[in-house]
Write a protein that holds these residues in place. Structure first.
Motif, PDB file in Angstrom:
ATOM      1  N   GLY A 389       1.006  -1.230  -0.210  1.00 53.44           N
ATOM      2  CA  GLY A 389       0.045   0.121  -0.090  1.00 53.44           C
ATOM      3  C   GLY A 389       0.959   1.235   0.212  1.00 53.44           C
ATOM      4  N   PRO A 391       2.622   4.690   1.295  1.00 57.32           N
ATOM      5  CA  PRO A 391       3.477   5.016   2.655  1.00 57.32           C
ATOM      6  C   PRO A 391       2.326   5.196   3.698  1.00 57.32           C
ATOM      7  N   GLN A 394       1.095   2.112   4.823  1.00 60.19           N
ATOM      8  CA  GLN A 394       2.023   1.028   5.468  1.00 60.19           C
ATOM      9  C   GLN A 394       2.347   1.747   6.886  1.00 60.19           C
ATOM     10  N   LEU A 395       2.573   2.906   6.954  1.00 60.49           N
ATOM     11  CA  LEU A 395       2.761   3.506   8.340  1.00 60.49           C
ATOM     12  C   LEU A 395       1.423   3.020   9.420  1.00 60.49           C
TER      13      LEU A 395
ATOM     14  N   VAL C  94      11.387   5.184  12.162  1.00 61.21           N
ATOM     15  CA  VAL C  94       9.861   5.065  12.514  1.00 61.21           C
ATOM     16  C   VAL C  94       9.866   3.517  12.980  1.00 61.21           C
ATOM     17  N   GLU C  96       7.509   1.874  13.785  1.00 60.90           N
ATOM     18  CA  GLU C  96       6.759   0.621  13.266  1.00 60.90           C
ATOM     19  C   GLU C  96       7.223  -0.015  12.101  1.00 60.90           C
ATOM     20  N   LEU C  97       8.354   0.752  11.396  1.00 55.89           N
ATOM     21  CA  LEU C  97       8.683   0.220  10.032  1.00 55.89           C
ATOM     22  C   LEU C  97       9.728  -0.560  10.210  1.00 55.89           C
ATOM     23  N   LEU C 105      11.555   4.691   2.762  1.00 59.68           N
ATOM     24  CA  LEU C 105      10.382   5.713   3.122  1.00 59.68           C
ATOM     25  C   LEU C 105      10.552   6.929   2.153  1.00 59.68           C
ATOM     26  N   ARG C 108       9.707   6.150  -1.594  1.00 55.16           N
ATOM     27  CA  ARG C 108       8.475   5.653  -1.652  1.00 55.16           C
ATOM     28  C   ARG C 108       7.334   7.008  -1.812  1.00 55.16           C
ATOM     29  N   LEU C 109       7.944   7.854  -0.951  1.00 60.75           N
ATOM     30  CA  LEU C 109       7.199   9.230  -0.766  1.00 60.75           C
ATOM     31  C   LEU C 109       7.389  10.079  -1.900  1.00 60.75           C
ATOM     32  N   ARG C 114       6.989   0.269  -4.756  1.00 64.85           N
ATOM     33  CA  ARG C 114       7.834  -0.359  -3.534  1.00 64.85           C
ATOM     34  C   ARG C 114       8.888  -1.289  -3.810  1.00 64.85           C
TER      35      ARG C 114
END
Lengths: 759, 174, 224
Positions: A389, A391, A394-395, C94, C96-97, C105, C108-109, C114
């Motif tokens: 998905g 970002p 995903q976060l 981050v 969580e990642l 990241l 991707r931003l 991906r």
């Protein structure tokens, strides 16, 4: 002394020890509100239970006992009629002699011509003169509360004569039978039971969730205290005290709320069921249990929160880091609930409400507890399967994977309420739709039935016929027949004009007999059955004459005459009905005259107990309308309250999360992650559990409703109120949007880079 | 350490006798090794010869100990140059640096500049060592690191002193 | 040598505190400049202004002769994402990642798919010797490893300027040395300019030149 000091430290921390004082205060407030509301609701329920128990005791105490006894008896005949859908009960009393028993609520037995009425009925008399005219006699007093079920009960005792010699009255030597809960209407029990579950479960869930709010901050705090030299046991005590502050405040708040809401509670009515305000006081053991519940629960969840945590001076480590939720017992709970809702299939019970009600309530409770319990597990399973998905997505997903427990615990509360509310709403809607259907199909407002005693039958007929709003009145006697063949057989005795109203007859003169259908062919002989006193008794025989002709029912008539298999004019049925059977008159009213029925009752008032008037329309009119309205109010109120609480919890949770993650958020923003991506990730993070919750809740709610409808709906189709379900779902979505929007300022300030500064 | 520059620096505040100079020197810098009179006068003679000081008159009953000396413009320039020339970054040079800082304060010059100049010199040395380290093998790294850590200690002292200059100024210039 | 990033006359106050009172700065392509000063001297604020994170009360910041604060917020965000890289003392990953997802990241931003983003991220991690940490969450790697992952993330977009704020501040000396030598070596190879904020002279020794900050004012220190 030391443990006390530990507790004091905990109290100090709870009140203002937080790094972000507002978050700490908010958490405390939230806990207090959660526990306060649940305590208040439970106190209310306890109080209502005790009020209902008192009520049941009183109704049992005035019931005529069939126990034999010596001395003078009082002869009792009870007549029930309706006004505006509410039942009026008049009990006619005639003593055999002095010393006859007096029902509770009366100082003495009323003399003939005297009327002792309940205060509610007295008020009605004053407001509605037409109602007053329905009852002859002079009002000489009021029934005191100990003789009434509730303040709104329409109840009267009337002195009578002639009862002693009538087979319609029974001699009574005592008043009072053992009290039993089964006297309460199933609707009341069901509402109370499911309502408690629907209102209390989410509150309990919130109490549990609120202890997890700002968890990381709490852990940091505890570990700092550990660094300052506190032992592991002290940490436990300090954490407990911290939790206790909210719980104790909540309990106090709950008590206060209960005291404030008690007058309102006393006015609550479900159907005809009302309670005396003075009775709305919980019994003290129950009150103690309820008041202890909040603190115990908060303590328990604080301790559970510490389970698996090792608070060390330099931080908190989780002994078993990713706690894999062992879930097998969670679906089991739901399965058990479903089985409980299929009592006739699983436990081999019948379908009678009394029999299945405990199963249904237990099953519904299990389901409503089981579904939120299942939620965190379900969320975890689902979220683990999500990958990829954008970002932002995903976060959010990664965040949920790391800690889906807390948000889904909050959502679980919503799920429980929504499921319960959807279930109840669906059941209520189906029930009222069914009632409405029956109303329009069956009830003929222009039809009334008068039962009289044999000696006054002629007088009564004359009085009724003299009423201007009456189109036609005739004797109308339905008599059960004993037949060898399967299926009911009934004899209808009425004069030709009355018969012609319901049937197509070849020609009719007094002395004629007609057959309808083939149950009772010409030439057959049957025993008549009468219901006098305790049970069926055999009456005289009736032979269908050989020359009986066939008749057919007018189409569209499915009233009582549709049961008749043989029709006889009075001349052909001499000696029928047998002695003891009350003669009946059928009255066709002018459909345009709304007061015709009242006029009939007023015309018959002088006959007192000897005549009683009823109307199908009155019986079919759902007197539960008020009850349904109350229930709907509770449902909407409960749903709104829960959604609001959920919103606040989510908000506090999210605020805590943002402040815990200030640094990474600020660093991301510094490194060029657009704030919109972060905002969207927050949105997803709130939306995913909420959408899942609403889906599960709707499914569970409709499932419960379907299972209920199968048992108590008597084949009525289930009606899903799409608007209601839709508005709940929309409410949940709005909630998520609102919470996310409310989080944005926090996000903005967190990404405002001061957070990056080293201190 | 240059006694000549130190005496010059002390003279900047005004003409002094030889014995006064010795007392001032001992008081401030000569805690462990007080100057001999001979050392003072031979140094002063050299300074006189180089035109960095002049004789500023003498008391009656002359003798070298009664002579008073004053700094010349050339002397002032010489002190200036000395103060602003960084010491070669080496170990244990605090004594020299300390003297420079105090003299700068006494003479109303910027002690901050003294420290800053020294800092840059140190940092430059460290940069060179770091570059060597990046391009070299482990042995180079270890050798460079040893030097780097010592230089870092000097630099820390420099920074600390810089932060305490005001305090020091009020002590040396009551 | 033309200046890549220039700041002149920067003033910034936070409430009653004056963080910058007339600071100037200049860096050329490929140059490594240490910004030094005691705590509270305003060096981090200078970095935040240079990077377009904090808007100064007065003064200008120009990147390739474009006024950074004349850009819209979104453009500035995009500039930071594509042209700048950031390494902070800690807490920038981050949690969580995974490390790989963290590194990917910024790409991707920037709109990269991906698969492509993660392939490039893996490359960057290999350069910094942390490829074996790809699947791990940042919470499970050591401080030095975390800083190297952060460095990989900062450099994955091949930025023109790398902003490093006390990049070794939370590390012991050995790990600090490792991170610094990797940072400098990689920056030199890529020709990335580095603004290195530190109070540690041994870290500053990795720079080409030094800018001192004291009481919110900059002083160009002559490369004596």
């Amino acid at each position: 002394m030391k443990p006390l000091q530990d507790l004091a430290v905990g109290v100090r921390l709870a009140v203002g020890g937080s790094r972000t004082p507002r978050a700490g205060l908010l958490r405390l407030t939230l806990t207090a509100i959660g526990i306060g509301l649940s305590t208040a609701v439970l106190l209310g329920v306890a109080a209502l239970l005790s009020a209902l128990a008192d009520r049941t005791d009183r109704t049992a105490a005035r019931e005529a006992s069939d126990q034999p006894g010596g001395g003078a008896a009082v002869h009792v005949h009870t007549d029930r009629s309706y006004v505006d859908g509410e039942q009026i009960t008049v009990t006619y009393l005639e003593p055999e002699g002095p010393g006859a028993p007096v029902p509770p609520g009366l100082a003495a037995l009323p003399e003939p011509g005297e009327l002792v009425v309940s205060p509610a009925l007295a008020t009605r008399f004053a407001e509605q003169p037409a109602l007053r005219e329905r009852f002859a006699g002079e009002v000489t007093g009021t029934v005191s509360p100990e003789g009434l079920a509730g303040p709104a009960e329409l109840w009267a005792y009337a002195g009578a004569n002639g009862l002693r010699s009538s087979p319609d009255a029974s001699p009574v030597h005592h008043f009072g039978v053992p009290s039993s809960w089964s006297d309460l209407s199933p609707l009341v029990l069901f509402t109370a039971g499911l309502g408690v579950v629907v209102l209390v479960v989410p509150l309990l869930v919130f109490v549990a969730a609120s202890s997890r709010i700002a968890g990381a901050e709490r852990e940091a705090r505890l570990s700092a205290i550990r660094l300052a030299g506190a032992g592991a046991g002290q940490i436990r005590r300090i954490a407990s005290a911290e939790a206790l502050v909210g719980a104790v405040a909540g309990t106090a708040l709950g008590g206060l709320l209960f005291v404030l809401a008690r007058p309102l509670l006393a006015q609550l009515r479900v159907g005809d069921t009302t309670v005396y305000p003075a009775d709305v006081v919980p019994s003290w053991p129950l009150a103690v249990v309820v008041l202890l519940l909040g603190p115990v629960l908060a303590l328990g969840s604080a301790w559970l929160g510490l389970r698996g945590l090792v608070v060390e001076p330099l931080g908190v480590t989780r002994r078993t880091r990713p706690v894999r939720r062992r879930g097998w017992w969670r679906p089991l709970l739901v399965l058990l609930g479903v089985l409980m809702l299929l009592p006739d299939l699983v436990f081999g019970t019948g379908k009678r409400p009394g029999e299945v009600l405990p199963f249904l309530l237990l099953g519904a409770a299990l389901l409503l507890v089981g579904v939120p319990v299942l939620m965190p597990w379900l969320t975890e399973r689902l979220v683990d399967r999500l990958h990829g998905g954008s970002p932002a997505w995903q976060l959010a997903i990664r965040r949920l994977q790391l800690d889906s427990g807390t948000p889904s615990r909050v959502v679980a509360g919503v799920v429980a309420v929504l499921a319960g509310v959807v279930a109840m709403q669906t059941i209520v809607t189906s029930a009222s739709a069914e009632a409405g259907r029956r109303d329009t199909e069956r009830a003929d407002r222009a039809l009334a039935t008068v039962e009289v005693t044999a000696p006054v039958a002629g007088d009564a007929l004359a009085r009724v016929r003299a009423v201007p709003g009456v189109e036609q009145a005739d004797p109308w006697q339905l008599i059960d027949l004993d037949t060898d063949q399967a299926g009911p057989a009934m004899l209808l005795v009425a004069p030709c004009p009355a018969l012609e109203r319901g049937f197509r007859l070849p020609a009719c003169a007094d002395g004629d007999v007609f057959t309808v259908g083939g149950q009772t062919p010409p030439g057959s002989t049957h025993r008549t059955i009468s219901y006098v006193g305790d049970g069926p008794a055999e009456g005289p025989r009736f032979t269908v004459p050989g020359d009986a002709r066939a008749a057919t029912l007018h189409t569209g008539h499915d009233r009582t005459e549709s049961y008749a298999t043989v029709l006889a004019t009075p001349g052909a049925a001499r000696g029928l009905p047998g002695p003891g059977v009350r003669p009946t008159l059928r009255v066709w009213l002018d459909p345009g005259d709304a007061h015709a029925l009242d006029e009939v009752r007023a015309a018959l008032a002088p006959l007192g107990w000897r005549a009683s008037v009823s109307s199908e329309a009155e019986l079919a009119a759902p007197s539960e309308d008020d009850g349904l309205a109350v229930m709907r109010g509770i449902l909407y109120g409960g749903a709104g309250l829960t959604l609001l609480l959920a919103a606040v919890s989510l908000l506090v949770l999210a605020a805590g999360q943002i402040s815990e993650r200030r640094r990474p958020l600020a660093a991301m923003s510094a490194a060029g992650v657009p704030r919109s991506v972060l905002a969207r990730s927050l949105l997803w993070q709130n939306t995913v559990p909420m959408v899942l919750g609403v889906l599960v809740a709707t499914g569970a709610g409709l499932g419960v409703a379907a299972l209920f409808a199968r048992i108590i709906g008597e084949g009525a189709p289930m009606v899903v109120n799409g608007v209601f379900v839709g508005s709940l779902a929309a409410g949940a979505v709005l909630l998520v949007l609102g919470v996310t929007a409310a989080m944005l300022p926090g996000l903005r300030s967190a990404t405002r880079l001061e957070a990056l500064r080293a201190e | 350490m240059s006694i000549g520059h130190t005496l010059l620096g002390l003279l900047e505040r005004g003409p002094r006798h030889g014995y006064e100079l010795k007392r001032a020197y001992d008081e401030r810098f000569g805690l462990e090794r007080p100057l001999h009179y001979g050392q003072v006068y031979s140094t002063l003679a050299r300074l006189l010869r180089n035109g960095l000081v002049t004789e500023a008159g003498s008391q009656p009953g002359s003798g070298p100990e009664r002579k008073s000396y004053a700094i010349t413009d050339a002397g002032i320039t010489d002190v200036e140059r000395w103060l602003t020339t960084p010491e070669n970054p080496e170990l244990y040079l605090q004594n020299t640096l300390y003297t420079k800082v105090v003299l700068a304060l006494l003479s109303g010059r910027s002690a901050q500049d003294v420290l800053e100049t020294q800092r840059s010199a140190h940092l430059k040395a460290m940069r060179t060592l770091t570059t060597r380290k990046l391009d070299g093998d482990l042995a180079d790294t270890l050798i460079c690191d040893h030097a780097l850590f010592h230089l870092e200690a000097d630099l820390r002292w420099l920074e600390l002193t810089a932060a305490r200059l005001d305090e020091l100024a009020s002590e040396v210039r009551p | 040598m033309t200046a890549l990033l220039t700041a002149t006359g920067l003033h910034k106050t936070f409430g009653p505190t004056d963080a910058l009172t007339g600071a100037s700065f200049q860096i050329s392509a490929g140059e490594i400049v240490a910004v030094m000063g005691p705590s509270g001297s305003g060096k981090s604020t200078l970095l935040h202004c240079l990077a377009g994170i904090v808007r100064p009360d007065a003064g200008t910041v120009a990147y390739r002769d474009r006024d950074v604060f004349a850009l819209s917020d979104a453009e500035r965000t995009a500039l930071r994402r594509t042209e700048f890289g950031f390494v902070f003392q800690f807490g920038q990953l981050v949690p969580e990642l995974s490390c790989l997802e963290n590194t990917a990241l910024p790409l991707r931003l920037g709109g990269l798919r991906r698969r492509a983003a993660e392939a490039k991220a893996r490359e960057a991690m290999e350069r910094l010797g942390v490829a074996d940490l790809a699947g791990k969450p940042p919470g499970e790697v050591s401080g030095g490893q975390g800083q190297r992952v952060a460095l990989a993330r900062a450099l994955v977009t091949s930025p023109s300027v790398l902003f490093a704020d006390e990049p070794t501040g939370a590390l012991d000396s050995l790990n600090g040395e490792r991170v610094m030598s990797l940072l400098v070596r990689t920056a030199r190879e890529d020709g990335t300019a580095v603004v290195l904020v530190t109070h540690d002279v041994r870290v500053a020794a990795y720079s080409d030149r030094e800018v001192g900050v004291r009481d919110g004012r900059t002083r160009q220190v002559a490369a004596a």
